[in-house]
Enzyme design. Structure first.
Site, PDB file in Angstrom:
ATOM      1  N   VAL A  23      34.301  36.890  38.637  1.00  0.00           N
ATOM      2  CA  VAL A  23      35.274  37.660  37.854  1.00  0.00           C
ATOM      3  C   VAL A  23      34.584  38.548  36.826  1.00  0.00           C
ATOM      4  O   VAL A  23      34.850  39.744  36.720  1.00  0.00           O
ATOM      5  CB  VAL A  23      36.272  36.714  37.151  1.00  0.00           C
ATOM      6  CG1 VAL A  23      37.197  37.502  36.224  1.00  0.00           C
ATOM      7  CG2 VAL A  23      37.073  35.929  38.173  1.00  0.00           C
ATOM      8  N   ASP A  41      25.883  35.398  29.679  1.00  0.00           N
ATOM      9  CA  ASP A  41      26.030  34.175  30.455  1.00  0.00           C
ATOM     10  C   ASP A  41      25.020  33.164  29.936  1.00  0.00           C
ATOM     11  O   ASP A  41      23.891  33.531  29.585  1.00  0.00           O
ATOM     12  CB  ASP A  41      25.791  34.430  31.946  1.00  0.00           C
ATOM     13  CG  ASP A  41      26.388  33.356  32.835  1.00  0.00           C
ATOM     14  OD1 ASP A  41      27.405  33.628  33.499  1.00  0.00           O
ATOM     15  OD2 ASP A  41      25.848  32.235  32.851  1.00  0.00           O
ATOM     16  N   CYS A 267      40.984  29.116  42.634  1.00  0.00           N
ATOM     17  CA  CYS A 267      42.303  29.515  42.132  1.00  0.00           C
ATOM     18  C   CYS A 267      43.452  28.715  42.743  1.00  0.00           C
ATOM     19  O   CYS A 267      44.056  27.890  42.082  1.00  0.00           O
ATOM     20  CB  CYS A 267      42.528  31.007  42.383  1.00  0.00           C
ATOM     21  SG  CYS A 267      41.541  32.104  41.330  1.00  0.00           S
TER      22      CYS A 267
END
Length: 433
Positions: A23, A41, A267
């Site tokens: 994403v 990150d 998801c």
């Protein structure tokens, strides 16, 4: 907020994307084409990889990374201090008891809170239950920044709609839902996303509405897939091919084209639990949503059981049978193995005593071993010869394009093929959902 809008117009707004996975990275690349953008990150190895122009998720090519001229990467939190707008894109998984695990979200909020400056906006993209942004994340931002919400800093929510491996419905081509903690903040968030999303935006009335919109998108898909999975079990008992039924029904203009299969990924197999968790906390026990989840979570066991029944019907020994499972990722033509329910098929076959090999041209062997404790057979070893020279049973678990070129000569009387996703023509398989 007028100053923020002016910065967007002038291209000087400073954006930081927290989390550079499936994403976050595409988002950082698009913003990096227009604004000074920092991709953060905590995985230093990931930062080094991206800095070298490589993306192991295959979501971005070297050329796409290079096109983001204003994008830089870091794993050092102290470099985030000059950020105007933070966008948090960390995972929101569930734990072993199917309860929301907000650990990544909590840690990301703490990181942002420590460097948050006055006037900044923090936008969350991670899938959560309605209320999570303002009830769980904002208090952490206040605690670690010492700032006051909606006075010193603001929040927004714009749910991610990335579809891993999909090269058609990419970030800029998918309409984006936006929201903010005040009307002024909402206008800034909408303007920011509107500057990169070609498909346009939809500004929700508040953060909770945007959060709810996201969580029901995948809950709806989950329920629809559960319905066709249940149909497949019913039609199997009737001796009817489910795919043929769906193709016939699909000739009606408003029939929804869902297909049976394993429901995994980051998801669809996860998000419904966020909604049901919040509903239960409010004293409501969801029925349809959880029934769909239970059915989909058990499909791997159903596939393994049906495969074993087919083996027994042909007189094949089940104990120590050499079985090949083709595919380990959660979807076709994609390297993403997160929450892949193929593992359920593998473990159930092993519980029957089968010796199971797994091959997948897309999956990373190291990641599969780390995540599931499964050793992948090199795909070259499988694809270079006849499958049934080594295996009595083959399960097509994922519909990778590469599988269509495999050598498929076999003796139907002494071999079994179970095809979960209708990879092959019906006449070539013994069973499928």
């Amino acid at each position: 907020m007028k100053a923020m809008l002016s910065k967007i117009d002038s291209g000087s707004i400073r954006v930081t994307v927290i989390g550079l996975g499936y994403v976050g990275l595409p988002l950082a690349v698009e913003f990096g084409k227009r604004y000074p953008t920092l991709g953060f990150d905590i995985n230093a190895k990931r930062i080094a990889e991206l800095g070298a122009g490589r993306d192991h998720t295959l979501e971005q090519t070297a050329e796409q990374l290079a096109s983001a001229k204003q994008l830089t990467f870091t794993s050092q939190a102290d470099e985030l201090k000059d950020t105007d707008i933070f966008i948090v894109t960390v995972p929101t998984p569930v734990d072993e008891y199917k309860r929301p695990d907000l650990t990544p979200l909590v840690k990301a909020s703490e990181t942002v809170g420590k460097v948050l400056k006055r006037g900044a906006i923090v936008v969350y993209e991670s899938t959560v239950y309605p209320g999570c942004t303002e009830e769980d994340c904002v208090p952490l931002l206040e605690k670690f920044s010492g700032l006051t919400f909606n006075t010193d800093f603001f929040a927004g929510y714009s749910p991610e709609r990335i579809n891993p491996g999909d090269k058609e419905h990419t970030l800029t081509k998918i309409r984006k839902v936006t929201s903010g903690s005040t009307p002024e903040a909402a206008a800034v968030v909408d303007a920011l996303y509107g500057s990169i999303i070609k498909a346009g935006t939809h500004k929700a009335s508040c953060i909770k509405v945007a959060e709810a919109a996201k969580v029901i998108e995948n809950s709806q898909r989950d329920i629809n897939i559960a319905f066709v999975n249940e149909l497949s079990m019913i039609f199997h008992r009737m001796g009817i091919d489910t795919i043929e039924v769906l193709e016939a029904a699909g000739t009606k203009w408003n029939f929804l084209p869902f297909r049976p299969g394993l429901v995994g990924g980051h998801c669809i197999g996860v998000d419904p639990y966020y909604l049901t968790h919040k509903a239960q906390a409010l004293g409501y026990h969801p029925e349809i949503i959880l029934a769909g989840r239970r059915l989909n979570d058990n499909m791997g066991l159903h596939v393994a059981s049906e495969t074993v029944k087919l083996m027994i019907a042909k007189g094949l020994a089940v104990k120590d049978a050499a079985v090949l499972v083709l595919g380990m990722t959660f979807k076709e033509n994609c390297p993403d193995i997160r929450n892949s329910r193929v593992i359920d098929v593998i473990r159930e076959l092993q519980s029957f005593g089968c010796r199971v090999d797994v091959a997948d041209p897309w999956a990373d062997a190291g990641e599969v071993m780390h995540e599931y404790g499964v050793t992948l057979v090199p795909y070259e070893q499988v694809s270079s010869g006849a499958l049934f020279a080594r295996y009595s049973t083959v399960v097509f678990a994922v519909k990778h394009d590469a599988f269509s070129t495999l050598s498929f000569a076999r003796d139907p009387a002494t071999t079994v093929v179970y095809d979960i996703k209708a990879t092959l023509p019906r006449a070539q398989v013994d069973g499928r959902l």
